[in-house]
Design a protein around this motif. Sequence first.
Motif, PDB file in Angstrom:
ATOM      1  N   GLY A 188       5.965 -13.666  -7.067  1.00 32.53           N
ATOM      2  CA  GLY A 188       5.422 -12.630  -7.929  1.00 32.53           C
ATOM      3  C   GLY A 188       4.503 -11.645  -7.234  1.00 32.53           C
ATOM      4  O   GLY A 188       3.887 -10.804  -7.888  1.00 32.53           O
ATOM      5  N   SER A 189       4.437 -11.712  -5.915  1.00 33.05           N
ATOM      6  CA  SER A 189       3.513 -10.843  -5.175  1.00 33.05           C
ATOM      7  C   SER A 189       4.047  -9.433  -4.964  1.00 33.05           C
ATOM      8  O   SER A 189       3.292  -8.529  -4.607  1.00 33.05           O
ATOM      9  CB  SER A 189       3.178 -11.464  -3.817  1.00 33.05           C
ATOM     10  N   LYS A 226       2.353  -3.327 -15.684  1.00 30.00           N
ATOM     11  CA  LYS A 226       2.236  -4.067 -14.432  1.00 30.00           C
ATOM     12  C   LYS A 226       2.509  -3.176 -13.228  1.00 30.00           C
ATOM     13  O   LYS A 226       3.597  -2.605 -13.101  1.00 30.00           O
ATOM     14  CB  LYS A 226       3.208  -5.246 -14.442  1.00 30.00           C
ATOM     15  N   GLN A 227       1.523  -3.054 -12.330  1.00 26.47           N
ATOM     16  CA  GLN A 227       1.717  -2.334 -11.078  1.00 26.47           C
ATOM     17  C   GLN A 227       2.331  -3.313 -10.082  1.00 26.47           C
ATOM     18  O   GLN A 227       1.642  -4.087  -9.421  1.00 26.47           O
ATOM     19  CB  GLN A 227       0.386  -1.792 -10.545  1.00 26.47           C
ATOM     20  N   ALA A 228       3.651  -3.305 -10.001  1.00 30.03           N
ATOM     21  CA  ALA A 228       4.354  -4.270  -9.157  1.00 30.03           C
ATOM     22  C   ALA A 228       4.173  -3.987  -7.679  1.00 30.03           C
ATOM     23  O   ALA A 228       4.145  -4.909  -6.856  1.00 30.03           O
ATOM     24  CB  ALA A 228       5.844  -4.280  -9.504  1.00 30.03           C
ATOM     25  N   SER A 278       5.750   2.908  -4.223  1.00 27.73           N
ATOM     26  CA  SER A 278       5.103   2.270  -5.365  1.00 27.73           C
ATOM     27  C   SER A 278       6.095   2.102  -6.502  1.00 27.73           C
ATOM     28  O   SER A 278       7.090   2.827  -6.598  1.00 27.73           O
ATOM     29  CB  SER A 278       3.894   3.080  -5.844  1.00 27.73           C
ATOM     30  N   ARG A 279       5.785   1.113  -7.375  1.00 29.56           N
ATOM     31  CA  ARG A 279       6.642   0.843  -8.519  1.00 29.56           C
ATOM     32  C   ARG A 279       5.823   0.151  -9.609  1.00 29.56           C
ATOM     33  O   ARG A 279       5.065  -0.783  -9.334  1.00 29.56           O
ATOM     34  CB  ARG A 279       7.828  -0.045  -8.120  1.00 29.56           C
ATOM     35  N   ARG A 280       5.982   0.615 -10.827  1.00 32.92           N
ATOM     36  CA  ARG A 280       5.311   0.024 -11.977  1.00 32.92           C
ATOM     37  C   ARG A 280       6.354  -0.414 -12.995  1.00 32.92           C
ATOM     38  O   ARG A 280       7.332   0.285 -13.236  1.00 32.92           O
ATOM     39  CB  ARG A 280       4.350   1.044 -12.609  1.00 32.92           C
ATOM     40  N   ASP A 314      -0.085  -9.354  -5.200  1.00 30.69           N
ATOM     41  CA  ASP A 314      -0.372  -8.503  -6.350  1.00 30.69           C
ATOM     42  C   ASP A 314       0.077  -7.060  -6.092  1.00 30.69           C
ATOM     43  O   ASP A 314      -0.566  -6.099  -6.510  1.00 30.69           O
ATOM     44  CB  ASP A 314      -1.868  -8.541  -6.669  1.00 30.69           C
ATOM     45  N   GLY A 315       1.195  -6.925  -5.373  1.00 30.54           N
ATOM     46  CA  GLY A 315       1.754  -5.610  -5.106  1.00 30.54           C
ATOM     47  C   GLY A 315       1.069  -4.825  -4.015  1.00 30.54           C
ATOM     48  O   GLY A 315       1.444  -3.677  -3.740  1.00 30.54           O
ATOM     49  N   LYS A 316       0.079  -5.429  -3.349  1.00 26.54           N
ATOM     50  CA  LYS A 316      -0.691  -4.709  -2.329  1.00 26.54           C
ATOM     51  C   LYS A 316      -0.451  -5.306  -0.954  1.00 26.54           C
ATOM     52  O   LYS A 316      -0.366  -6.532  -0.799  1.00 26.54           O
ATOM     53  CB  LYS A 316      -2.191  -4.763  -2.636  1.00 26.54           C
TER      54      LYS A 316
END
Length: 290
Positions: free
Chosen positions: A42-43, A19-21, A13-15, A207-209
């Motif tokens: 940007g995903s 923004k939760q990237a 994980s990275r924020r 969206d980072g998921k």
Amino acid sequence: MSQSPAICVRGLSRRFGAKQALSPVDLEVAPGEIVGLIGPNGSGKSTLLRCLTGVVRRDAGEVTIDGVTLTGDGVNIRQRVTYSPGEVNTYGELTGTGQLSWLLRGRDSDTHARAHEVACEFGLPLKKRVRTYSHGMKRQLLFAAAIAPDVRVRLLDEMTEGLDPAMRAGILDRLRADADKGSATLLSSHHFGEIDRVCDRLVFIDDGKKLSEESPETIAERARGLASFEYSDESEAGVALAGLSALDVEAEERGARLLVRLGDQDPQGALASLLAKADLPAPTSVVYGK
């Protein structure tokens, strides 16, 4: 998997500020496998690849590549992989040969020779300055540097972006040949149709998921029962959508276009049967498999 993965990611994980990237992501890539990261700009695809190399610090999670655990700033990983970023950054005043030498500084002479060979096979004018190269030629030059090192893991970000079909085919064919020798490749794209033919698996991210993980065959099979109905305007599409809904036909409106699920049978036959049952506005065109 029957053998230890060449890339193993657990809970990454990275924020960036608010923004939760990247939400916690799990991912594996086996030796000899090509896995595609698919998602819009940007995903989180680039952030994921940068975290794997230590270029971007991760907030949480574990990364193991080629049997080595990512620690510190990632130097121990970058010594064992090739990583090509999505940005096309080159030194315009260098010749093509000079750019390759700069990218591969610290590598052995065999690696430099292989990169030069690949670039020549692409037809790149290595004696000319890079500022004279087109976007596609610069991509090919960067790929020659990425494919040349004798490593077992390759991380490639948007490697086929902006390439014409012939250029793209040349790169994908080389990736497949490289994987057949045992290399593991994780590559990203925002365009499914650019890389699906060479990938063993596709990981969809937004969206980072991590949304899903599927084979190209499964996706193609599911798409066979789809058709895209194009209408002259949104009002006609709305009338058609209402008619399809009354027949319990699954359809999704996208402006003046309807994405219609026709089932597992022959889509053209299903469409003929459907039009016989309903008084729908005639679409201006119908495209199957989309």
